[in-house]
Structure formats: C-alpha cells, structure tokens
Design a protein around this motif. Structure first.
Motif, PDB file in Angstrom:
ATOM      1  N   GLU A  48     -15.959  -4.747   4.583  1.00  0.00           N
ATOM      2  CA  GLU A  48     -16.149  -5.996   3.825  1.00  0.00           C
ATOM      3  C   GLU A  48     -16.667  -5.669   2.432  1.00  0.00           C
ATOM      4  O   GLU A  48     -17.434  -4.713   2.260  1.00  0.00           O
ATOM      5  CB  GLU A  48     -17.161  -6.891   4.564  1.00  0.00           C
ATOM      6  N   ARG A  55      -9.093  -5.800  10.085  1.00  0.00           N
ATOM      7  CA  ARG A  55     -10.019  -4.659  10.038  1.00  0.00           C
ATOM      8  C   ARG A  55     -11.265  -4.949  10.883  1.00  0.00           C
ATOM      9  O   ARG A  55     -11.801  -4.067  11.536  1.00  0.00           O
ATOM     10  CB  ARG A  55     -10.402  -4.360   8.581  1.00  0.00           C
ATOM     11  N   ARG A  87      -5.349  -0.210   7.618  1.00  0.00           N
ATOM     12  CA  ARG A  87      -4.709  -0.497   6.323  1.00  0.00           C
ATOM     13  C   ARG A  87      -3.239  -0.810   6.570  1.00  0.00           C
ATOM     14  O   ARG A  87      -2.459   0.057   6.947  1.00  0.00           O
ATOM     15  CB  ARG A  87      -4.846   0.700   5.376  1.00  0.00           C
ATOM     16  N   THR A  88      -2.873  -2.064   6.371  1.00  0.00           N
ATOM     17  CA  THR A  88      -1.496  -2.478   6.597  1.00  0.00           C
ATOM     18  C   THR A  88      -0.995  -3.177   5.330  1.00  0.00           C
ATOM     19  O   THR A  88      -1.776  -3.416   4.402  1.00  0.00           O
ATOM     20  CB  THR A  88      -1.417  -3.457   7.792  1.00  0.00           C
ATOM     21  N   PHE A 114      -1.793  -8.507   5.971  1.00  0.00           N
ATOM     22  CA  PHE A 114      -3.046  -8.626   6.720  1.00  0.00           C
ATOM     23  C   PHE A 114      -3.689  -9.970   6.417  1.00  0.00           C
ATOM     24  O   PHE A 114      -3.214 -10.714   5.557  1.00  0.00           O
ATOM     25  CB  PHE A 114      -4.003  -7.470   6.381  1.00  0.00           C
ATOM     26  N   ILE A 134      -4.356  -0.610  12.510  1.00  0.00           N
ATOM     27  CA  ILE A 134      -4.410  -1.836  11.699  1.00  0.00           C
ATOM     28  C   ILE A 134      -5.473  -1.772  10.615  1.00  0.00           C
ATOM     29  O   ILE A 134      -5.792  -2.777   9.990  1.00  0.00           O
ATOM     30  CB  ILE A 134      -4.635  -3.086  12.581  1.00  0.00           C
ATOM     31  N   VAL A 162     -13.732 -10.173   3.696  1.00  0.00           N
ATOM     32  CA  VAL A 162     -13.622  -9.272   4.855  1.00  0.00           C
ATOM     33  C   VAL A 162     -12.229  -9.414   5.465  1.00  0.00           C
ATOM     34  O   VAL A 162     -11.661 -10.497   5.502  1.00  0.00           O
ATOM     35  CB  VAL A 162     -14.739  -9.583   5.893  1.00  0.00           C
ATOM     36  N   GLU A 206       0.838  -1.205   0.000  1.00  0.00           N
ATOM     37  CA  GLU A 206       0.000   0.000   0.000  1.00  0.00           C
ATOM     38  C   GLU A 206       0.873   1.254   0.000  1.00  0.00           C
ATOM     39  O   GLU A 206       1.892   1.314   0.703  1.00  0.00           O
ATOM     40  CB  GLU A 206      -0.889   0.027   1.248  1.00  0.00           C
ATOM     41  N   GLN A 235      -7.157 -12.087   5.369  1.00  0.00           N
ATOM     42  CA  GLN A 235      -8.489 -11.984   4.775  1.00  0.00           C
ATOM     43  C   GLN A 235      -9.307 -13.214   5.112  1.00  0.00           C
ATOM     44  O   GLN A 235      -8.755 -14.300   5.281  1.00  0.00           O
ATOM     45  CB  GLN A 235      -8.385 -11.877   3.256  1.00  0.00           C
ATOM     46  N   HIS A 260     -19.052  -9.106  -3.748  1.00  0.00           N
ATOM     47  CA  HIS A 260     -18.875  -8.852  -5.178  1.00  0.00           C
ATOM     48  C   HIS A 260     -19.505  -9.944  -6.021  1.00  0.00           C
ATOM     49  O   HIS A 260     -19.383 -11.122  -5.696  1.00  0.00           O
ATOM     50  CB  HIS A 260     -17.374  -8.788  -5.533  1.00  0.00           C
TER      51      HIS A 260
HETATM   52  P1  ATP Z   1      -9.662  -0.561   0.139  1.00  0.00           P
HETATM   53  O1  ATP Z   1     -10.572   0.181  -0.824  1.00  0.00           O
HETATM   54  O2  ATP Z   1      -9.891  -0.222   1.597  1.00  0.00           O
HETATM   55  O3  ATP Z   1      -8.213  -0.557  -0.257  1.00  0.00           O
HETATM   56  P2  ATP Z   1     -10.276  -2.915  -1.295  1.00  0.00           P
HETATM   57  O4  ATP Z   1     -11.576  -2.560  -1.933  1.00  0.00           O
HETATM   58  O5  ATP Z   1      -9.028  -2.922  -2.073  1.00  0.00           O
HETATM   59  O6  ATP Z   1     -10.100  -2.072   0.056  1.00  0.00           O
HETATM   60  P3  ATP Z   1     -10.774  -5.696  -1.202  1.00  0.00           P
HETATM   61  O7  ATP Z   1      -9.779  -6.025  -2.227  1.00  0.00           O
HETATM   62  O8  ATP Z   1     -12.220  -5.772  -1.547  1.00  0.00           O
HETATM   63  O9  ATP Z   1     -10.446  -4.295  -0.548  1.00  0.00           O
HETATM   64  O10 ATP Z   1     -10.464  -6.571   0.093  1.00  0.00           O
HETATM   65  C1  ATP Z   1     -11.464  -7.090   0.925  1.00  0.00           C
HETATM   66  C2  ATP Z   1     -11.247  -6.723   2.367  1.00  0.00           C
HETATM   67  O11 ATP Z   1      -9.895  -6.966   2.754  1.00  0.00           O
HETATM   68  C3  ATP Z   1     -11.470  -5.248   2.674  1.00  0.00           C
HETATM   69  O12 ATP Z   1     -12.840  -4.986   2.875  1.00  0.00           O
HETATM   70  C4  ATP Z   1     -10.687  -5.082   3.952  1.00  0.00           C
HETATM   71  O13 ATP Z   1     -11.438  -5.528   5.079  1.00  0.00           O
HETATM   72  C5  ATP Z   1      -9.521  -6.016   3.761  1.00  0.00           C
HETATM   73  N1  ATP Z   1      -8.333  -5.267   3.307  1.00  0.00           N
HETATM   74  C6  ATP Z   1      -8.022  -4.894   2.044  1.00  0.00           C
HETATM   75  N2  ATP Z   1      -6.851  -4.226   2.020  1.00  0.00           N
HETATM   76  C7  ATP Z   1      -6.406  -4.187   3.300  1.00  0.00           C
HETATM   77  C8  ATP Z   1      -5.247  -3.645   3.924  1.00  0.00           C
HETATM   78  N3  ATP Z   1      -4.296  -3.035   3.219  1.00  0.00           N
HETATM   79  N4  ATP Z   1      -5.125  -3.773   5.268  1.00  0.00           N
HETATM   80  C9  ATP Z   1      -6.066  -4.424   6.002  1.00  0.00           C
HETATM   81  N5  ATP Z   1      -7.172  -4.951   5.473  1.00  0.00           N
HETATM   82  C10 ATP Z   1      -7.357  -4.849   4.133  1.00  0.00           C
END
Ligand code: ATP
Length: 446
Positions: free
Chosen positions: A272, A317, A197-198, A201, A195, A313, A188, A203, A275
């Motif tokens: 979460e 997070r 956005r790390t 992580f 925690i 999810v 990122e 999933q 999709h």
């Molecule tokens: P964002 O818009 O916050 O970057 P995203 O739309 O890229 O998220 P998804 O790819 O749909 O996220 O990922 C599904 C879930 O994974 C997110 O809803 C979140 O809970 C978690 N997630 C995604 N990126 C991160 C991150 N960098 N750190 C922690 N949790 C994450």
C-alpha cells in the motif's frame, strides 16, 4: 521449512487446486499475468473489498463512496502527468530479445534455460528507452489520434475530477474523503509473482481533502489507520513495516510518501502507498479544464485549493498477502488419512471465504437432512458449505486447507452437534438451538 520459492509455488498450486484463482484464458494456453478468480477467490476478494469500504465509510462519517468510469477524457491523463511521466525504463537483451526494467535488473531473470540474471548472462543490453505503461485504445469507429482514450492506470483521477460533485451533493466540508474501488490497468514490463504484479488489477483508493497546513497531521493519522487495517485482517505484525520514499524516489506529484511493506517469500514489497499529493492534482485539473476546483473558507473568507492525502492499496495484492500470511503447514503424528502435514489457511473469520463447513457423519439415518436444515438456517448469515463425501478426517482436512474457521458435524445425537475449531482442533458439543449464538460469537457477527 520450505525454501521461499517453494513456499510461493506451494501457495500458487493450492490457490489453483482449490479454486481461488485460475490462469486467464487457460483453455487457450493462458494469457500472461492475467488471472480469473474462482469461487473461493471471488468470495475472498468480496470480503477484502467489503472490509476496506466499511473501514472507510462506516467508520468515518466524512468519507463518501464513488464508482467512476474506467474510460475518461484523455486530457485528464495529460493533466495528471501520466502521458508524459508514467513510464518505466525498458532495455532489451540483444541475444535473447527479452525485455527488462532497467531499474530492476538486479532481481530479473532471463528466459533462457538455464535462466540467468541479465547482467551476468553476457548478452548486450540496449540503451534504456522510456516505455509508457498506459493501455491505449480508441473510442468510436475511427482509429485516429482524436479518438484515443486510455484504460485508467489508477482510480484516483476519477475521484479528483468528481471532487466538487461529491462534496456539494453529499454536503461534506473539508476535511473529507472519497473512497473508490475499481479496476486499473498498467502495461507492466515485467509482471510476475503470481497476482503480485499483473496488468489488470483492482485498486482501493481513498483521497482525503484537507486545508493546506493540516496535511502533515492528516498524513500521520492515515498512516496509522491503514497499518491497523492490515493488522485487523490478521497480518502478522513482524511481517509489516513502513518504508519512506527518499527524495529521489518520490513521484512527480508527491510531497511525502510511505509504503506499507510486507515480507513475502520473495522479499519485502509494497502492498500500500500513503501519499501526500499536495495540491498538485486539483491545480493541474483547474489548469487543463479551465474550471475552478477551489473551496471557500468561512474563517479566512478566502478560497483555496485543498491538499490531498491518498491511501492506495491493491485488492489483488492484499489477497495474495492474506494467502501468504495465512498459509501454515502443521506436522502431524497421524497415520492413514491423517498422515502428512496438515495444511491450514489461518484466515481470520472476517477474511475467510467460507465461514462454516457442515458435515453429516453418515449419508443415512436422516443425518444429511438435518445437516441441510442447519445449512439453510445459517447460510443466509454466514457463507457455509455442505460436505457429505469421504471420511470426517478427510473433510476436516479439506476445510482446513481453505481456511474454514468452524466445522459442524451432525451425528446421531438428536438436538445437538459437534463444533470443531480450525486452529485448536478442539471439539465441543453444542445444542442446535444455541448454534446461531455460538457462531455469532465465534465469527464476530459477520
Ligand atoms: P510498484 O512500485 O509495486 O509498481 P507503485 O508504487 O507503482 O507500485 P502505486 O501506483 O502506488 O504503486 O499503486 C498503489 C497500489 O496499487 C500498490 O501498493 C499495489 O498494491 C497496487 N498495484 C500497483 N501496481 C500493481 C500491479 N501491476 N499489479 C497489482 N497491484 C498493483
């Protein structure tokens, strides 16, 4: 009432002080945006993962678990579109050299002191460049292009490439789902908010395979199920909402997408994603691998590639959300050790990392031994904690601060104990023989 930024700072400080999370590599000055889960955090995380997996595989006979590897064939990420499309637009400030996501400049702050928004600091920004978020490494001794592998940026692809393996070995039929919990890595550009956005992580993803034409119905069903899960964990209804992705926000694979958002002190944010991924992923893997990933439909006597509804999810997070939602400060009228606000994490029992605290009133007269016996009797069923030091008031405060739902005090009355409810602070006397039934009722049998 604390200001939003103060509230986050208070929660972060509590999480560190009480051993929920520590900065990774702290003794070396820390590694940016990486965290280690301490005793309470590890327990809380285990609870979240167990609750999620149980909600998937115990409540649905047609969902199977999977644990696929982090490193996979690099062609998978070409097929999925990640090599080409998993990018964020990056800009650099020509003055302070800081990097920002071009699409998130409104909320960004630059590292200069006093910090400013990069749009208003006067520093010129470079043209946006595409930055791929996948971590790259090499497999084996040679560091050349043929040895490149990626740390997976999502767990989903491991599910897609195992879809037929799981379906045939578990004798499932469409519709069925595969649930997986595992680490994901994203480089990122601007991690942050503790925690939230790390770069590393976990999933918790479930991919539900359906017959084309039944996808819209399955999508609505899973939206409702997933929202209910967050509510069942105790999150406040008024702080949760759905947010639909507009046509310009949809990922390259998605036909429809909704986020479940939570109102954090720093605003409404996704926790979460649900999709409708259409048949994009399986068709891509068919194309890139040359292997058929279709199923035979007995009714129409024809083969088809299933469509996929995904629920995704973040475990970390979810944990942050639970901490923020549970945090409460209660004004008290007491003095001495009861002075100051009572800090309580109002975790639901099923979420709470420690379910029961046990206090011998004094460190003599056989009370510690009785407390230890109670601890032994119940700790095989519920995570319990013995606390012998300090006044009872102080011990209650310590237990409240980490969200222990029930505290048991062992006093001089033989054969019975006092139990105290964290939220009402009401105390009642219970016979020791009835304690196990009492806890089972109170803690919901977990
Ligand atoms: P964002 O818009 O916050 O970057 P995203 O739309 O890229 O998220 P998804 O790819 O749909 O996220 O990922 C599904 C879930 O994974 C997110 O809803 C979140 O809970 C978690 N997630 C995604 N990126 C991160 C991150 N960098 N750190 C922690 N949790 C994450």
């Amino acid at each position: 009432m604390a200001a939003p930024s103060d509230k986050m700072a208070t929660i972060v400080s509590l999480a560190k002080r009480r051993g929920f999370m520590f900065q990774s590599s702290e003794v070396y000055g820390g590694l940016n945006s990486c965290y280690d889960y301490g005793p309470l955090g590890a327990e809380l995380k285990n609870n979240v993962k167990r609750l999620w997996m149980d909600a998937m595989i115990r409540e649905h006979e047609n969902i199977e678990p999977l644990d696929s590897s982090i490193l996979m064939h690099p062609r998978i990420w070409e097929a999925s579109g990640h090599v080409e499309n998993f990018t964020d637009p990056l800009v650099d400030c020509k003055i302070c050299k800081a990097r920002f996501r071009a699409d998130q400049l409104d909320n960004a702050v630059c590292p200069q002191k006093p910090s400013k928004n990069p749009k208003s600091c006067g520093g010129e920004l470079t043209e946006p460049r595409s930055f791929n978020l996948m971590f790259k490494t090499f497999m084996g001794p040679l560091e050349d292009q043929s040895a490149v592998v990626y740390l997976r940026p999502e767990t989903a692809q491991g599910i897609y490439v195992n879809f037929l393996n799981v379906m045939t070995t578990s004798r499932q039929k469409i519709p069925f789902g595969i649930a997986q919990i595992g680490k994901a890595f994203r480089n990122e550009i601007t991690p942050g908010n503790f925690i939230f956005r790390t770069r590393e992580f976990e999933q918790m993803e479930m991919q539900y395979f359906v017959k084309p034409g039944t996808d819209a119905e399955a999508f609505e069903k899973w939206k409702a199920i997933r929202m209910q899960w967050h509510l069942d964990n105790g999150l406040k209804k008024e702080r949760l909402r759905f947010s639909e992705h507009g046509p310009n926000e949809l990922a390259h694979y998605a036909k429809a997408a909704f986020d479940i958002q939570y109102e954090f002190p720093f605003g409404w944010q996704e926790i979460e994603g649900i999709h409708n991924r259409s048949d994009f992923d399986l068709k891509q893997h068919e194309k890139f691998s040359g292997k058929k990933l279709s199923v035979f439909d007995e009714e129409s006597k024809a083969s088809y590639v299933p469509w996929i509804i995904e629920t995704s999810v973040g475990c970390d997070r979810t944990l942050l959300t639970l901490l923020v939602d549970a945090y409460d400060e209660e004004v008290t009228q007491g003095d001495g050790e009861d002075a100051g606000p009572r800090v309580v994490l109002r975790f639901k029992p099923r979420v709470a990392p420690t379910k029961v605290a046990i206090f011998p009133l004094m460190k003599k007269d056989g009370l510690p031994e009785r407390a230890r016996k109670i601890f032994k009797d119940i700790s095989c069923r519920w995570r319990a904690q013995l606390d012998e030091s300090g006044s009872i008031g102080r011990r209650y405060r310590r237990a409240d601060e980490i969200g222990v739902p029930v505290a048991i005090t062992v006093d001089h009355e033989a054969g019975s104990v006092t139990v105290r409810d964290r939220d009402t602070m009401k105390q009642e006397r219970i016979s020791e023989a009835a304690l196990s039934d009492y806890l089972a009722k109170k803690l919901g049998g977990i």
